[in-house]
Design an enzyme around this catalytic site. Structure first.
Site, PDB file in Angstrom:
ATOM      1  N   HIS A   1       0.812  -1.231   0.000  1.00 41.68           N
ATOM      2  CA  HIS A   1       0.000   0.000   0.000  1.00 41.68           C
ATOM      3  C   HIS A   1       0.842   1.277   0.000  1.00 41.68           C
ATOM      4  O   HIS A   1       0.302   2.386  -0.060  1.00 41.68           O
ATOM      5  CB  HIS A   1      -1.023  -0.013   1.147  1.00 41.68           C
ATOM      6  CG  HIS A   1      -0.479   0.210   2.524  1.00 41.68           C
ATOM      7  ND1 HIS A   1      -0.464   1.450   3.108  1.00 41.68           N
ATOM      8  CD2 HIS A   1       0.049  -0.637   3.430  1.00 41.68           C
ATOM      9  CE1 HIS A   1       0.045   1.339   4.334  1.00 41.68           C
ATOM     10  NE2 HIS A   1       0.368   0.081   4.542  1.00 41.68           N
TER      11      HIS A   1
ATOM     12  N   CYS B   1      -0.860  10.369  19.316  1.00 41.55           N
ATOM     13  CA  CYS B   1      -1.812  10.644  20.372  1.00 41.55           C
ATOM     14  C   CYS B   1      -1.750   9.499  21.368  1.00 41.55           C
ATOM     15  O   CYS B   1      -2.217   8.396  21.106  1.00 41.55           O
ATOM     16  CB  CYS B   1      -3.214  10.768  19.798  1.00 41.55           C
ATOM     17  SG  CYS B   1      -4.386  11.332  21.009  1.00 41.55           S
TER      18      CYS B   1
HETATM   19  N1  PMP Z   1       7.589   0.185   8.160  1.00 46.24           N
HETATM   20  C1  PMP Z   1       7.519   1.433   7.696  1.00 46.24           C
HETATM   21  C2  PMP Z   1       8.780   2.212   7.483  1.00 46.24           C
HETATM   22  C3  PMP Z   1       6.280   2.001   7.405  1.00 46.24           C
HETATM   23  O1  PMP Z   1       6.223   3.260   6.956  1.00 46.24           O
HETATM   24  C4  PMP Z   1       5.113   1.243   7.618  1.00 46.24           C
HETATM   25  C5  PMP Z   1       3.744   1.820   7.326  1.00 46.24           C
HETATM   26  N2  PMP Z   1       3.511   3.069   7.898  1.00 46.24           N
HETATM   27  C6  PMP Z   1       5.237  -0.047   8.121  1.00 46.24           C
HETATM   28  C7  PMP Z   1       6.493  -0.549   8.365  1.00 46.24           C
HETATM   29  C8  PMP Z   1       4.040  -0.909   8.386  1.00 46.24           C
HETATM   30  O2  PMP Z   1       3.486  -1.375   7.201  1.00 46.24           O
HETATM   31  P1  PMP Z   1       2.075  -2.086   7.164  1.00 46.24           P
HETATM   32  O3  PMP Z   1       1.071  -1.007   7.186  1.00 46.24           O
HETATM   33  O4  PMP Z   1       2.070  -2.824   5.869  1.00 46.24           O
HETATM   34  O5  PMP Z   1       2.000  -3.013   8.312  1.00 46.24           O
END
Ligand code: PMP
Length: 386
Positions: free
Chosen positions: A204, A328
């Site tokens: 995503h 938060c």
């Molecule tokens: N690692 C990093 C650097 C991310 O930016 C994110 C998502 N914010 C994640 C891990 C977690 O990914 P997921 O939403 O697929 O669990």
């Protein structure tokens, strides 16, 4: 310019690419269980394997095992669980090293292991959010089992010297993991060149669907499943294949590889246009992170004497979607731990905004932000009692 929505939160998640949507829609007809031996099962499996190849191609990992997971959080947890298990089984290597600015799916997992008595060290970063290699060298030793350093930071965009860390870790016989979730599709990522043993990613963040990602495991590196059950993924991760999500991720990977150079340059240009515009029109701002080692679409800025959350909400009223680094926690706003760990002072950490660009953003949108933002900051600073 009349605007409805300007989405500048692409590091949080991205929209689905239209080709991904189309592929996922037709994949719904491919509903067979990919573990079934009949034709419907075989067809689903063939499409899944095609996605695996596309993903391997994107990250230049021809021989690695690509284990589909529910996302990067699961992939990260799988790696930490694997090394916890090795320690439990009596390995003489009992220490894990990570950094102070990893994603919570690493930091919280590491902290959890610490509460259970495992030894985890957090390597500090400098003012730009880069790992301090001399500190990493001090932490390294022959008792280290795993070193986990993210490739690109989600909040400030800093790109870490993962290849250098891997070289150092190898000299001490430690395995290396990188959370490449934010880097995939933004910069060229070669697992072979980085020479890491494990790499996490999530669809995503590069215009694929949510709830699907992968842990990529170098050939020969140790592995143990985190999710036990059926024989899917050669026993590496149980659970019925999510056909349409995996197929969508494969298409997203193909597009990411095809457009990488062009999109990287375009995102950097948009980021720089916004940075220069902000610096020219708003006094007293601080750009966080590293100038030379930064993901192309990330711009994190602190606006002293203006609260990040207030800026976010005022921008939201104008249809501009951004994010703050703060969390938060039990009703109170904690300043960004990433900025605090980088040595940014607490007031600046409170007033930070992350703008993150993606393939659907345009120069017109940047102009619109530059039209609205200065007056918002001015108003908030006038309201500030400090
Ligand atoms: N690692 C990093 C650097 C991310 O930016 C994110 C998502 N914010 C994640 C891990 C977690 O990914 P997921 O939403 O697929 O669990």
């Amino acid at each position: 310019m009349e605007q409805s929505i300007i989405y500048l939160d692409n590091n949080a998640t991205t929209a689905l690419h239209e080709d991904v949507i189309a592929a996922m829609m037709s994949a719904n007809a491919l509903y067979g269980n990919a573990s079934s031996m009949h034709e419907m099962g075989r067809k689903a499996l063939a499409a899944i394997e095609e996605s695996r190849r596309a993903l391997g191609d994107l990250i230049d990992a021809p021989e690695a095992a690509i284990v589909f997971t529910s996302g990067a959080s699961e992939a990260n947890n799988t790696v930490f669980n694997l090394f916890r298990q090795r320690i439990d089984l009596g390995s003489s290597r009992k220490r894990i090293i990570t950094t102070t600015i990893e994603h919570p799916s690493i930091i919280e997992t590491a902290n959890y292991l610490k509460t259970l008595g495992y030894r985890v060290d957090f390597c500090p970063v400098d003012r730009s959010g880069r790992v301090v290699m001399s500190e990493m060298e001090k932490l390294m030793g022959d008792d280290v089992a795993l070193v986990s350093v993210m490739l690109g930071n989600n909040e400030i965009g800093t790109i870490q010297p993962v290849k250098e860390v891997a070289r150092l870790a190898r000299r001490h016989g430690a395995y290396v993991h990188t959370d490449a979730t934010q880097a995939i599709g933004k910069i060229a990522v070669s697992m072979q060149d980085l020479d890491v043993d494990y790499l996490s990613l999530s669809a995503h963040k590069f215009y694929g669907p949510k709830g699907i990602g992968a842990l990529v495991v170098k050939k020969g590196a140790p592995y143990a499943p985190f999710v036990h059950g059926g024989h899917q993924e050669d026993g590496r991760r149980a659970g019925t294949y999510n056909n349409s999500a995996i197929i969508g991720m494969g298409v997203a990977a193909t597009i990411a590889k095809r457009d990488l150079a062009q999109e990287g340059a375009r995102l950097w240009a948009l980021r720089e246009m916004l940075r220069e515009g902000i610096e020219a029109s708003i006094p007293n701002v601080v750009v966080n992170g590293s100038r030379e080692h930064c993901l192309p679409g990330t711009l994190d800025v602190s606006f002293p004497r203006a609260e990040g959350e207030s800026i976010l909400l005022y921008l939201d009223l104008e249809g501009i979607m951004v994010s703050t680094g703060s969390a938060c926690a039990s009703g109170s706003l904690e300043p960004s731990y990433v900025l605090l760990a980088s040595g940014v002072d607490i007031e600046l950490a409170h007033g930070s905004i992350r703008f993150s660009f993606g393939r659907y953003n345009t120069e017109d949108e940047v102009r619109y932000v530059l039209e609205k933002l200065p007056s918002i900051i001015k108003r908030l600073r006038e309201m500030s009692i400090r």
